[in-house]
Structures are given as structure tokens and as C-alpha cells.
Design an enzyme around this catalytic site. Structure first.
Site, short mmCIF file in Angstrom:
data_model
loop_
_atom_site.label_atom_id
_atom_site.label_comp_id
_atom_site.label_asym_id
_atom_site.label_seq_id
_atom_site.Cartn_x
_atom_site.Cartn_y
_atom_site.Cartn_z
N GLU A 130 42.99 118.37 77.68
CA GLU A 130 42.08 119.44 78.07
C GLU A 130 42.83 120.43 78.96
O GLU A 130 43.55 120.00 79.85
CB GLU A 130 40.87 118.90 78.85
CG GLU A 130 39.83 120.00 79.06
CD GLU A 130 38.57 119.51 79.78
OE1 GLU A 130 38.60 118.46 80.42
OE2 GLU A 130 37.56 120.21 79.66
N HIS A 173 31.58 110.51 87.47
CA HIS A 173 31.65 111.78 86.74
C HIS A 173 32.30 111.59 85.37
O HIS A 173 31.75 112.00 84.35
CB HIS A 173 32.44 112.80 87.58
CG HIS A 173 32.61 114.14 86.95
ND1 HIS A 173 31.80 115.21 87.24
CD2 HIS A 173 33.51 114.59 86.04
CE1 HIS A 173 32.19 116.25 86.53
NE2 HIS A 173 33.23 115.90 85.79
N GLU A 174 33.46 110.95 85.36
CA GLU A 174 34.16 110.77 84.08
C GLU A 174 33.36 109.86 83.16
O GLU A 174 33.30 110.08 81.95
CB GLU A 174 35.58 110.22 84.29
CG GLU A 174 36.45 111.03 85.25
CD GLU A 174 36.48 112.53 84.99
OE1 GLU A 174 36.29 112.94 83.84
OE2 GLU A 174 36.65 113.29 85.97
N HIS A 178 30.55 111.73 81.52
CA HIS A 178 31.00 112.62 80.45
C HIS A 178 30.88 111.96 79.07
O HIS A 178 30.84 112.65 78.06
CB HIS A 178 32.46 113.00 80.65
CG HIS A 178 32.67 114.29 81.40
ND1 HIS A 178 31.95 115.43 81.14
CD2 HIS A 178 33.55 114.62 82.39
CE1 HIS A 178 32.37 116.40 81.95
NE2 HIS A 178 33.34 115.94 82.71
N MET A 216 40.33 112.72 83.92
CA MET A 216 40.00 113.26 82.60
C MET A 216 39.24 112.24 81.77
O MET A 216 39.64 111.08 81.66
CB MET A 216 41.31 113.68 81.91
CG MET A 216 41.10 114.29 80.54
SD MET A 216 40.08 115.79 80.63
CE MET A 216 39.29 115.73 79.04
N GLU A 217 38.18 112.72 81.13
CA GLU A 217 37.20 111.85 80.47
C GLU A 217 37.55 111.47 79.04
O GLU A 217 36.65 111.17 78.24
CB GLU A 217 35.84 112.56 80.48
CG GLU A 217 35.71 113.81 79.56
CD GLU A 217 35.99 115.14 80.22
OE1 GLU A 217 36.66 115.17 81.27
OE2 GLU A 217 35.53 116.17 79.69
N ASN A 218 38.83 111.43 78.64
CA ASN A 218 39.20 111.05 77.27
C ASN A 218 38.37 109.87 76.79
O ASN A 218 38.18 108.90 77.51
CB ASN A 218 40.68 110.65 77.24
CG ASN A 218 41.54 111.59 78.03
OD1 ASN A 218 41.55 112.78 77.77
ND2 ASN A 218 42.22 111.07 79.04
N GLY A 262 41.75 116.14 88.86
CA GLY A 262 41.28 114.90 89.45
C GLY A 262 41.32 113.75 88.47
O GLY A 262 41.88 112.69 88.73
N1 TRP Z 1 37.48 117.55 82.41
C1 TRP Z 1 38.01 117.10 83.66
C2 TRP Z 1 36.81 116.74 84.52
O1 TRP Z 1 36.06 117.55 84.91
C3 TRP Z 1 38.84 118.15 84.36
C4 TRP Z 1 40.28 118.14 84.04
C5 TRP Z 1 41.07 117.08 83.88
C6 TRP Z 1 41.15 119.27 83.89
N2 TRP Z 1 42.34 117.48 83.65
C7 TRP Z 1 42.42 118.78 83.63
C8 TRP Z 1 40.98 120.62 83.95
C9 TRP Z 1 43.49 119.64 83.44
C10 TRP Z 1 42.04 121.47 83.77
C11 TRP Z 1 43.30 120.98 83.50
O2 TRP Z 1 36.54 115.62 84.76
ZN ZN Z 2 34.14 116.95 84.34
#
Ligand code: TRP
Ligand code: ZN
Length: 873
Positions: free
Chosen positions: A120, A296-297, A300, A262-264, A260
């Protein structure tokens, strides 16, 4: 460098669909091979094939197993184009990557010997040529081949199928994700990692394996993240009826990470600072942040993954909603009132500033240069407020009905913010046509209040008027639909029954005004005496209230309002009025006169034994410099500092004994406990200590020093270190030296040491920060190091804007240096210049000189350029 903007109005449906993709990774030390094999169908007659791809080395491309010759395709800086393709075909693309040299930390890269991905927003196009857009969702199967000893753990999304030993020292893992997803949710991890395991049984009896991975030796610090995950899974079932949909849920902690977490799908990748914690190494605030980010993750999975975005302009569809959900979760896990205060503080300090600055943009923007720049406080925090307003209008029950409808309509789809608003409105019989302006118009609305009480008639009239300042590209705004929760209090502080035909009662029985016109008058009848108005309870809308309430009323509400948010809000309002006077005095070189009435009221709060300690800590907090910078017409850092310090000193001086009592009462009571109540006690007593430190009294500094050396948890140790770092105490150097020795091999913890030194009010802080950038423990390619030292310094309003230094020049040098390696991180530093228009002429000139210098660099990334350029116009 190209500086083209992209526009929402140019959105077109994809011309192809992908039925499935197989990704085959062959990982090596000096290069990696990726073979992507997709089943593709054309949905738009005659369309040429356009695939996104950047900085890629193409090895081969085949259509239906036949290699294409060089004249059958073209490669540009951003695309691979095949003009002529069949209606339905197998596409096979082989690329070669160099993850070991990838410093941008997007796509496939290496962190401490671990291969990991961040796709992302648009990182997948650095892995292979593909339809890198969220509305192309497909089924993924993945194989990963790597050295068995160096990379024993091989992870991707979905279900583990098998792992094969290839016999030659290498092994190969097979993964398959049963859910369709956009490529920004793809993830891969390969490395030598420690792990902890647990399980969660869902409401329907599905047993889910939970795994949290971290560097060897760190896995014992992962249990809090694990607990937080289980709590989140349970909460989402109970509150929203949402169940997890895979057999495995994995979290991996990585040291080099731009954001922070990432919700993969099924495989969250986290910044290690938001996973690792134990009471020796993490503060209470860290524990709280970890719980909320893990949540939060996890949330998602439904709001973001099951229902995803049509295009990146819709980012708030998932982020605003997921922030709203994690805030609600935190409120249920801790204290709802205190949580709301914290969330609003963050909104005001960050988002309101953004909305008033050169980079203001709507929650659903219409254009941008760099998609990565969309990850803002406006998209996240204001986006959450927009959802919260919907919830206030329809009530909690109505909101749940709307959420159910949202999933019923859109599960498995890529949709828009409009789709969301409609799903909430329809089952509640509401019309959100006007409400949707919150998505389209930037800027923080201003609501002014006029009150008039007619004693003879027993009537109170309240006149509300709204306006909204111009923002870039939006000179005029239409009126917003603003929900204002309110009440009227009698003399004893009890809520009166409201007689007014223009009041909405939502499905929770709460009273609110729905202001829709530019100006509206509300008449409350049947009142014997003049009541006191309490408005914008729980901060029911993200607005600036201009209310010339009498001092009497403000003090009354601060003491008696039944809405705890507003009690604290009134304390802030009174302090802001006072600080405004003090700042004026400081600017005019007059003696600073602190109003004794305020000090008396604060003393009463300090002495109030019945007040909940965590709430009391909030009541005693003065508005931050970031808030002052918004309230004041001119950012005069030195005057801000003098004013705020004078007020803090007056409070400390008057309450020396009482603050010491608080300190003694709560210090070292259950120092290892992680109970919310104990967090509250600790935050109050540490705040008492921080106030006392304003007295520059050797006796107090002895207490601080003792707390540093004898601390039994990181919260106490960190508080003491911050106080010492910001002092001229003889104990300062020894404590800092000791902290460094203790944590020099632990980068997550050592970052606290950088921050403690970057956020002081010392005149020489710029020199301190410059020296620290040369310290062996500081690594400019590590985002956490950059954020904890440089971004923390950029947010140090007093010293960043000190007229006696040229912090701007140093900062610009660092932005330029980082920008060549990692544009996303560089762009996050640019916000330090958002206040430029508020500076005094000489300072403004200095800042603009640096901004112009940066923009003049031809190779500057579009990320940084977009944010800096706007400060010039
Ligand atoms: N989608 C992620 C969140 O809100 C945010 C995020 C993770 C992100 N990695 C990133 C945004 C790299 C920009 C670039 O939980
Ligand atoms: Zn998010």
C-alpha cells in the site's frame, strides 16, 4: 521529473479482470526473481493492455505461453503496454528485483536480513507489472523459494498449503488466499524469526491460529500484541457481529517500516515499535498504542479488505471507518470519556492544523500528485469524525443497522464513500445529501453562538451561525449538516428537560441540534431561571466553536457539566483565554500576570479527592503549543513558551504541597500493573511531578533523579528522563548516559532517548539534535530513528521556530538527504513547515527561503514536492 496530477473525475472502470494470479518468488542475496502468471479477461472491447510497473527489470513476458518479441510491447517509466492481446489469455511475466538495495521501503525490501513487502498504496508495481489499482481484485496463490537456513520462516497471505524441502539447502512454501483481494493487500515475509502462538475460537466455533513473529529473543515482548489481537477479535464479534474468515492470523514485527502497520490479508506487517512491549521497555502510552493499532489492523479485515476501495481518492472509506472502530474499541477497553479527550486532542493538534494550512484537503480529495500523501490526519482522523457524526445522528443502534446494510450490500466489492453514506442513511430513513459535504469540502467549520434569555417569557434563544474558511481550491463553502449534542443545566448542575421543537432525539435518546442552514435560531421554553448552555458535548462535530460565554458560565461548566468531555473542554477554553493575554504581555515585554481565579480553580481540581485520577490528569493538562499556534494569529514561539511556562509555574507554586501529596500517594503503587486504573494513577502522579519540576527546586530534582534510577517500569523512567533532559540539573548527563548504555542495542527503546533530547525547551536543542544525527546509533535510513529524532524536533514548535537559530536550514538539508533514499519518510517531515504563513516576517522569510531551495532541486520526489510547493502559493 514528471509532476502530473491525477484526478478523481478521470476514474474509469478497469478494462480487464484477473481471475487468478500465481506469484512465484525466488529469493537470493543479490537478486530475486518473480514470475507472475495471471488469467486475464478483457471487459472493454479492443482495449490495449496497460500494466503498472516502476523501476522493474523485465526478464520475459509471455501470452498463452508464447514469449513476446520486443516489438510487441513497450515499457515506459510507469507502464508496460501491449497494444494487441486476445480477449482471454494467460499472462506470464518474469521480473528481477534487488530488494537488498531498496531504500524506499515499498515493494519488496530487506530489513535486518528479513525479506518483507509493503504494497500500500502503490508498492506492488515495484514487484511486478500488474493492474496496481484497488478495484482489480483477484485470487492469489504464492510460492516462495529461499535458503532454508537463512530464511526458515516463509509467509504469505491466506492458507498454508505446504512447505517442500528442495534438498539443495533451499526450501519452498506454498500459500493460497481463498479471498479475492486488491494487490495492495499482498504480503510476503521470509526470514529467521522468533514466534509466539495462541488460538482464538470464533463465535461460530472456527479455531484460528494466531502467530506473532519478531526477531529472535524479542518474541517474549509480543504477548501484549497477542492479547490485544484476541480482545479485538472478540470485540468485533460482539459490537459489529463480524467474524474472522481465515484459519490463520499472523503479525510480523519489522524494524524498518515507513508507517505504523499494514493490514495485509491474514498477514499484518507491523513497525516493531507497535508490537514489542514489556513493562521494562514500554510506557503505558506504548501499551495503549499497541492495543489500538493491533485492533485497527484487525478491524481492517472487514473495513478495508472484505469491502475495499474503488480508487485511492476513497481512502477514508476504509481509514476513517477503521479509525472510528479502533477509537470505539479503545473507549470500551479503557475509559470512554478519557479516550474521547485524547482523540480530540490529537485531532485538534494535528488535523485542525492541517485543515488550516497549505495542504488542507477534503476527506475525499479530488486530485493529488502522490497517492502516498493521502495518508493524512484528514483522511484518518477527520474521516473518523465524519463517521462519528453519522453515528451521533442515527444513534448507536441505528448505526449498527447501517453497518449491517453496508456489508450486506458491498461484501467482496470495491466501493466509494458515497456507497457507505447511503448504506447508513437508507435503513435509518435519513437523507445524507447535505451531510456528504463533509467529504467534499475541506477546512474546519466555525460555529458562533449567541444566547439570549428572556426572563419574563422564560425563554432562551440560541442563535447558531456557521461558516468555513477558504482552503486551497475551495474559496466558498456551502453550509454543513452539523450535529451538536447539547443540554441545559440548572443552577445545581442537573440537566433540564428540553422544550424545543427543533431538537432531534437519536436512537440512544441523546439530544442534538442538527444545524443545516447558515444561520438558525433555537428557542427553549418553560424555563424559570436562566439555564447554562452546554453544547458540542462529546465533541459531536469537528468544528471550532466561537462562543463568547461569560467567565461565570465557563467556570460553572468546568465544575458541573454532566458531560465529562465538556468539563475538560471548558478548562481548555479558560486556559486559552488566559494564555492569549499572557502571550500578549510577553510580546509587549510586559510582566506576565496570571489570573488568580484560574489558579484557584485548578487548585480545587488538584485537591478534589473524588475526581477520577485519569480524568484529573486531563483536567490539569494545558493546551499544547500546536493548539496555541492555531488560536493565535501569529506564531511567536518565545512568547508562547513564556506564557505557558508562567501559567504552569503559578499552578505548581500554589500547589507544591498538594502535588507532592498526589505524587506520594500514587508513586510505586503496583508499578508493574497494566490495569487501566493504575495507568490513570501513574499518569496523574507523573503529571504532578512534571508540574513540580517547573519550580527548579533542587529538592524536587532529587525526587526526579531518584525516580529515574529506581524506576520499576518504563513510564516512570521515561518521565524522569524527559524532565532531566529538559533541565540544567547536574543529574542530567548521568541519566542520559545510563539510558543509552542500557538500551543501545535495542533500537525501539533507544528511540525514546532521541525523542527525549529532541523535544526539550533548551536553547541548544538544535545543536543537540545535530550532534545526535552523527551519533553511531542514529541511522538515517531507519524511519523510526528519523521520526523520533527529526520529526520530533520539527514538532517542537518552540525551538524549531526559535529566531536565534536557523533550524529551518538544518531541517531542509535533512529532508533533501532523506528524500533521495525514501520519499515517503521525507514527505512526512515536510509538515513542520505547515505554519509558515503564521510566522513573523523575518522568520517567514527564512522558512520560505528553505522551502524554495528544496523545491528547486530537480530530483526532489513528487511526494515532498507536492507538500512543499503548496506552502509557496
Ligand atoms: N493502511 C495502513 C493503516 O492504516 C497504513 C500504511 C501502512 C501505510 N503502510 C503504509 C500508508 C505505507 C502509507 C505508506 O493501517
Ligand atoms: Zn488503517
Amino acid at each position: 521529473m514528471k509532476q502530473e496530477k491525477i484526478y478523481l473525475k478521470d476514474y474509469k472502470e478497469p478494462a480487464f479482470t484477473v481471475d487468478s494470479v500465481n506469484l512465484d518468488f525466488n529469493l537470493n542475496e543479490d537478486f530475486c526473481r518473480v514470475v507472475a502468471k495471471s488469467q486475464v479477461r478483457r471487459t472493454e472491447a479492443g482495449a490495449a493492455l496497460h500494466l503498472n510497473g516502476e523501476e522493474l527489470k523485465l526478464v520475459s513476458i509471455k501470452i498463452n505461453d508464447k514469449p513476446l518479441s520486443a516489438d510487441q510491447y513497450q515499457i515506459t517509466a510507469e507502464e508496460l503496454i501491449v497494444p494487441s492481446v486476445p480477449d482471454s489469455f494467460t499472462l506470464e511475466i518474469e521480473t528481477e528485483l534487488q530488494p537488498q538495495n531498496n531504500t524506499s521501503l515499498e515493494g519488496l525490501y530487506k530489513s535486518n536480513g528479513i525479506f518483507c513487502t509493503q504494497c500500500e498504496a502503490q508498492g506492488f508495481r515495484k514487484i511486478t507489472f500488474f493492474f496496481d489499482r484497488p478495484d482489480v481484485m483477484t485470487s492469489y496463490s504464492v510460492t516462495i523459494e529461499a535458503d532454508k537456513q537463512k530464511y526458515p520462516v516463509l509467509l504469505s497471505n491466506g492458507d498454508r498449503i505446504k512447505i517442500e524441502d528442495l534438498g539443495n539447502g533451499r526450501h519452498k512454501a506454498f500459500w493460497k488466499d481463498p479471498h479475492k483481494k486488491p494487490c495492495y493487500l499482498f504480503a510476503l515475509v521470509a526470514g529467521d524469526l522468533g514466534v509466539i502462538r495462541d488460538t482464538f475460537t470464533t463465535v461460530n466455533g472456527r479455531k484460528v491460529n494466531l502467530e506473532v513473529y519478531a526477531a529472535h529473543g524479542k518474541q517474549e515482548r509480543c504477548w501484549h500484541a497477542m492479547d490485544s489481537l484476541k480482545k479485538s477479535m472478540k470485540w468485533d464479534e460482539e459490537v459489529f457481529g463480524l467474524e474472522y474468515d481465515l484459519n490463520d492470523y499472523m503479525i510480523v514485527a519489522i524494524d524498518d517500516f515507513n508507517a505504523g502497520a499494514m493490514e495485509n490479508k491474514g498477514l499484518n506487517i507491523f513497525n516493531s515499535r507497535l508490537v514489542l512491549a514489556d513493562s521494562n521497555s514500554a510506557t503505558d502510552v506504548d501499551f495503549h498504542s499497541i492495543e489500538s493499532v493491533v485492533a485497527h489492523e484487525y478491524f481492517h479485515n472487514w473495513t478495508g479488505n472484505r469491502v475495499t476501495l474503488r480508487d485511492w481518492f476513497q481512502l477514508s472509506l476504509k481509514e476513517g471507518l477503521t479509525v472510528f472502530r479502533d477509537q470505539e474499541f479503545s473507549a470500551d477497553m479503557t475509559d470512554r470519556g478519557v479516550q474521547r479527550i485524547e482523540d480530540v486532542d490529537a485531532l485538534r493538534a494535528g488535523q485542525f492544523a492541517e485543515d488550516a494550512g497549505p495542504n488542507a484537503h477534503p476527506v475525499r480529495p479530488e486530485s493529488c500528485m502522490a497517492v502516498d500523501n493521502f495518508f493524512t490526519m484528514t483522511i484518518y482522523e477527520k474521516g473518523s469524525e465524519v463517521i462519528r457524526m453519522m453515528q451521533k445522528i442515527v444513534g448507536r443502534k441505528g448505526f449498527r443497522k447501517g453497518m449491517d446494510e453496508y456489508f450486506r450490500r458491498h461484501d467482496g466489492q470495491a466501493v466509494t464513500t458515497e456507497d457507505f453514506a447511503s448504506a447508513i442513511a437508507t435503513p435509518n430513513g435519513k437523507d445524507f445529501t447535505q451531510f456528504r459535504r463533509w467529504y467534499h469540502q475541506a477546512g474546519t467549520p466555525v460555529v458562533t453562538i449567541q444566547e439570549n434569555f428572556d426572563a419574563a417569557k422564560g425563554e432562551l434563544t440560541v442563535t447558531l451561525e456557521q461558516s468555513c474558511p477558504a482552503t486551497p481550491g475551495q474559496p466558498h463553502k456551502e453550509p454543513f449538516h452539523i450535529p451538536l449534542m447539547m443540554g441545559l443545566l440548572d443552577k445545581s448542575g442537573s440537566d433540564l428537560k428540553l422544550n424545543c421543537d427543533k431538537i432531534t432525539v437519536n436512537s440512544d435518546g441523546k439530544n442534538l441540534i442538527e444545524l443545516k442552514e447558515q444561520k438558525e435560531v433555537y428557542t427553549f421554553t418553560g424555563l424559570k431561571d436562566r439555564p447554562v448552555l452546554s453544547i458540542l458535548r462529546e465533541f459531536s462535530a469537528p468544528i471550532n466553536l466561537k462562543w463568547e460565554a461569560s467567565e461565570e458560565d465557563l467556570y460553572f461548566l468546568m465544575e458541573k457539566d454532566t458531560d465529562s468531555f465538556n468539563r475538560r473542554e471548558m478548562a481548555q477554553k479558560i486556559s486559552l483565554r488566559l494564555l492569549h493575554k499572557l502571550i500578549d504581555q510577553a510580546r509587549n515585554k510586559q510582566a506576565l500576570n496570571v489570573d488568580p481565579r484560574f489558579v484557584k480553580a485548578v487548585s480545587a481540581i488538584i485537591a478534589d479527592e473524588s475526581m477520577d485520577p485519569s480524568f484529573k490528569a486531563k483536567m490539569l493538562q494545558l493546551p499544547s503549543y500546536a493548539v496555541l499556534a492555531q488560536e493565535e494569529a501569529v506564531l511567536d514561539a518565545e512568547a508562547f513558551y513564556q506564557a505557558r511556562t508562567a501559567l504552569r509555574q503559578a499552578i505548581a507554586k500554589e500547589n507544591r504541597g498538594a502535588l507532592l501529596n498526589i505524587y506520594r500517594k500514587f508513586h510505586n503503587v503496583e508499578p508493574k500493573s497494566r490495569d487501566t486504573k493504575v495507568f490513570g494513577h501513574r499518569s496523574l502522579k507523573n503529571q504532578a511531578l512534571t508540574y513540580l519540576a517547573e519550580l527548579h527546586d533542587p529538592e524536587i530534582m532529587e525526587i526526579v533523579n531518584k525516580q529515574y534510577w529506581e524506576a520499576q517500569n518504563m513510564t516512570d523512567r521515561m518521565t524522569a528522563m524527559m524532565i532531566l533532559a529538559d533541565s540544567e540539573s547536574a543529574h542530567r548527563e548521568k541519566a542520559l548516559q545510563n539510558f543509552y548504555e542500557d538500551w543501545k542495542n535495542d533500537s525501539v527503546v533507544l528511540n525514546k532517548w532521541f525523542t527525549a533530547q529532541a523535544t526539550t525547551n533548551r536553547k541548544q536543542v538544535l545543536e543537540d539534535v545535530k550532534a545526535l544525527t552523527k551519533h553511531p546509533a542514529f541511522n538515517i535510513t531507519n524511519p523510526n530513528n528519523v521520526y523520533s529524532l527529526l520529526r520530533a524536533f520539527g514538532a517542537n514548535l518552540v525551538r524549531f521556530n526559535d529566531p536565534n537559530t536557523n533550524a529551518y536550514e538544518f531541517y531542509a538539508d535533512k529532508i533533501l538527504e532523506i528524500d533521495t533514499k525514501n520519499p515517503q519518510v521525507a514527505a512526512r517531515l515536510c509538515a513542520a513547515f505547515n505554519f509558515v504563513q503564521k510566522l513573523e516576517p523575518a522568520m517567514k522569510e527564512k522558512a520560505l527561503t528553505q522551502i524554495k531551495r528544496m523545491v528547486a532541486v530537480e530530483s526532489l520526489s513528487k511526494n515532498s514536492r507536492e507538500l512543499l510547493q503548496s506552502a509557496l502559493s
